[in-house]
Design a protein around this motif. Structure first.
Motif, short mmCIF file in Angstrom:
data_model
loop_
_atom_site.label_atom_id
_atom_site.label_comp_id
_atom_site.label_asym_id
_atom_site.label_seq_id
_atom_site.Cartn_x
_atom_site.Cartn_y
_atom_site.Cartn_z
N ASN A 68 45.10 34.18 27.30
CA ASN A 68 45.00 33.62 28.57
C ASN A 68 43.35 33.71 29.02
O ASN A 68 42.70 34.44 28.02
CB ASN A 68 45.79 34.27 29.54
N TYR A 69 43.07 33.37 29.80
CA TYR A 69 41.59 33.27 30.58
C TYR A 69 41.14 34.78 30.84
O TYR A 69 40.15 35.16 30.42
CB TYR A 69 41.64 32.37 31.53
N GLN A 70 41.91 35.44 31.14
CA GLN A 70 41.77 36.72 31.69
C GLN A 70 41.54 37.67 30.30
O GLN A 70 40.55 38.65 30.27
CB GLN A 70 42.91 37.44 32.56
N GLU A 71 42.16 37.52 29.18
CA GLU A 71 41.93 38.22 28.09
C GLU A 71 40.54 37.70 27.54
O GLU A 71 39.92 38.52 27.17
CB GLU A 71 42.99 38.11 27.10
N PHE A 72 40.33 36.65 27.49
CA PHE A 72 39.00 36.21 27.08
C PHE A 72 37.80 37.01 27.88
O PHE A 72 36.81 37.38 27.20
CB PHE A 72 38.98 34.71 27.38
N LEU A 73 37.96 36.90 29.29
CA LEU A 73 36.88 37.31 30.07
C LEU A 73 36.84 39.07 29.81
O LEU A 73 35.95 39.80 29.52
CB LEU A 73 37.31 37.52 31.33
N GLU A 74 37.98 39.79 29.30
CA GLU A 74 38.02 41.09 29.35
C GLU A 74 37.36 41.52 28.01
O GLU A 74 36.88 42.47 27.87
CB GLU A 74 39.58 41.59 29.23
N LYS A 75 37.51 40.47 26.94
CA LYS A 75 36.80 40.65 25.42
C LYS A 75 35.31 40.51 25.63
O LYS A 75 34.74 40.82 24.66
CB LYS A 75 37.59 39.95 24.62
#
Length: 172
Positions: free
Chosen positions: A65-72
């Motif tokens: 999801n978008y949240q995982e993208f931001l976290e990475k």
């Protein structure tokens, strides 16, 4: 492969568009980031059927999801291509490690993401009568502007013509 830029597709729906964008990424040393859910499968059979014979050369990462993208990618500069932006893609300064995000074909990047990132929203100018450009065309347009601004770093800028040498014969 030297990674120069990053293309992000938020929930892409059409495999041919993602395939075309993947080919552009391979040609430019750009990484591709896919935020799920995807509207298609990326198993070996599906990739072959879509004609993505260069897919194994692509630097591609998937996120749930978008949240995982931001976290990475904490602190990443993310430009968001949308028809709702006030700024043109030619009015911003792209850095060599920037991310350029595009939304799904049927609806673009979700409004809640755009509202939180309005200063990084960019658009491609077009007539009012058309809803949007094709996703793969849009990605190529914006990516090549970003690469141009950075001197097409690490890309081959000159070609070579191979002239045919015809032998003339007096046999005519």
């Amino acid at each position: 492969m030297v990674i120069a830029m990053h293309i992000v597709l938020h929930q892409p729906e059409i495999p041919a568009n993602t395939g075309n964008i993947g080919r552009t990424c391979v040609a430019t040393g750009t990484s591709l980031h896919l935020i799920e859910p995807l509207g298609f499968h990326l198993d070996e059979r599906s990739v072959k059927r879509a004609g993505m014979d260069y897919w194994e050369q692509l630097d591609v990462t998937r996120y749930i999801n978008y949240q995982e993208f931001l976290e990475k990618h904490p602190g990443a500069k993310i430009w968001m291509a949308t028809t709702k932006a006030r700024k043109l893609y030619t009015e911003v300064v792209f850095g060599m490690n920037d991310f350029i995000m595009f939304g799904k074909e049927s609806g673009g990047i979700p409004e809640e993401i755009l509202v939180d990132n309005e200063e990084n929203c960019i658009r491609i100018p077009m007539l009012d009568q058309i809803r949007s450009l094709n996703l793969s065309n849009s990605a190529a347009i914006v990516l090549y502007e970003a690469l141009r601004q950075n001197g097409f770093e690490k890309l081959r800028k000159e070609g070579e013509l191979h002239r045919l040498h015809w032998q003339h014969s007096d046999a005519f």
